[in-house]
Motif scaffolding. Structure first.
Motif, PDB file in Angstrom:
ATOM      1  N   MET A   1       0.773  -1.287  -0.071  1.00 23.55           N
ATOM      2  CA  MET A   1       0.059   0.029   0.034  1.00 23.55           C
ATOM      3  C   MET A   1       0.951   1.316  -0.119  1.00 23.55           C
ATOM      4  O   MET A   1       1.862   1.380   0.666  1.00 23.55           O
ATOM      5  N   ASP A   2       0.506   2.328  -0.700  1.00 25.27           N
ATOM      6  CA  ASP A   2       1.452   3.530  -0.899  1.00 25.27           C
ATOM      7  C   ASP A   2       0.901   4.474  -0.021  1.00 25.27           C
ATOM      8  O   ASP A   2       0.483   5.378  -0.169  1.00 25.27           O
ATOM      9  N   CYS A   3       1.327   4.283   1.314  1.00 23.15           N
ATOM     10  CA  CYS A   3       0.713   5.073   2.676  1.00 23.15           C
ATOM     11  C   CYS A   3       2.135   5.634   3.117  1.00 23.15           C
ATOM     12  O   CYS A   3       2.892   4.633   3.661  1.00 23.15           O
ATOM     13  N   LEU A   4       2.164   6.889   3.170  1.00 23.46           N
ATOM     14  CA  LEU A   4       3.499   7.420   3.820  1.00 23.46           C
ATOM     15  C   LEU A   4       3.601   6.870   5.322  1.00 23.46           C
ATOM     16  O   LEU A   4       4.825   6.582   5.769  1.00 23.46           O
ATOM     17  N   PHE A   5       2.536   6.997   6.160  1.00 25.85           N
ATOM     18  CA  PHE A   5       2.898   6.626   7.554  1.00 25.85           C
ATOM     19  C   PHE A   5       3.061   5.324   7.654  1.00 25.85           C
ATOM     20  O   PHE A   5       3.687   4.668   8.680  1.00 25.85           O
ATOM     21  N   CYS A   6       2.540   4.441   6.859  1.00 22.67           N
ATOM     22  CA  CYS A   6       2.655   2.832   6.988  1.00 22.67           C
ATOM     23  C   CYS A   6       3.903   2.599   6.462  1.00 22.67           C
ATOM     24  O   CYS A   6       4.531   1.808   7.242  1.00 22.67           O
ATOM     25  N   LYS A   7       4.700   3.467   5.804  1.00 23.28           N
ATOM     26  CA  LYS A   7       6.182   3.178   5.220  1.00 23.28           C
ATOM     27  C   LYS A   7       7.055   3.688   6.425  1.00 23.28           C
ATOM     28  O   LYS A   7       8.154   2.984   6.920  1.00 23.28           O
ATOM     29  N   ILE A   8       6.506   4.814   7.285  1.00 18.12           N
ATOM     30  CA  ILE A   8       7.244   5.230   8.474  1.00 18.12           C
ATOM     31  C   ILE A   8       7.280   4.017   9.485  1.00 18.12           C
ATOM     32  O   ILE A   8       8.278   3.844  10.186  1.00 18.12           O
ATOM     33  N   ILE A   9       6.047   3.603   9.878  1.00 18.99           N
ATOM     34  CA  ILE A   9       6.173   2.532  10.724  1.00 18.99           C
ATOM     35  C   ILE A   9       6.913   1.565  10.408  1.00 18.99           C
ATOM     36  O   ILE A   9       7.714   0.873  11.299  1.00 18.99           O
TER      37      ILE A   9
END
Ligand code: AMP
Ligand code: ZN
Length: 112
Positions: A1-9
């Motif tokens: 999924m292209d989600c900034l906060f998922c990538k940060i997590i």
């Protein structure tokens, strides 16, 4: 999924972590609007407050359990504000539920 906060997590994008547990991740806002400006997010992808339900509300409860702990660690002894922006009218820019923990000075009446 292209989600900034998922990538940060996931640690794929760097962040200045201030708190983490099984349910919650908190990090410094990249463009702080107050001396203390921390974003607190659930470790599950929820778009916004409108998508909170019985299946994911435990994550929200865990976020609010973390709030006083983070506030104390950040030295917010004189109060603070917790807000979430939901959808277009609130100008939500990142579509992963997040709560802004803001403080460190006297805040004005309205956000945004
Ligand atoms: P909102 O407008 O409520 O969706 O808030 C999104 C917040 O995310 C803004 O305050 C941004 O400054 C912040 N933000 C965007 N990208 C990053 C990032 N890579 N690391 C930390 N904070 C970010
Ligand atoms: Zn996400």
């Amino acid at each position: 999924m292209d989600c900034l906060f998922c990538k940060i997590i996931a640690g794929e994008i760097p962040s200045a972590k201030v708190y983490e547990n099984e349910y919650v991740y908190a990090f410094r806002d990249i463009a702080p609007q107050t001396p203390v400006h921390v974003l607190i997010v659930p470790k599950v992808h929820v778009c916004c407050a409108d998508d909170i339900n019985a299946e994911n509300s435990l994550y929200v409860a865990k976020i609010f359990e973390a709030v006083p702990e983070i506030a104390k660690a950040e030295g917010l002894t004189n109060g603070y504000r917790v807000i979430t922006n939901c959808g277009e009218d609130a100008c939500q820019t990142v579509k992963h539920l997040h709560f802004h923990l803001m403080g460190g000075r006297k805040l004005q009446g309205e956000m945004g």
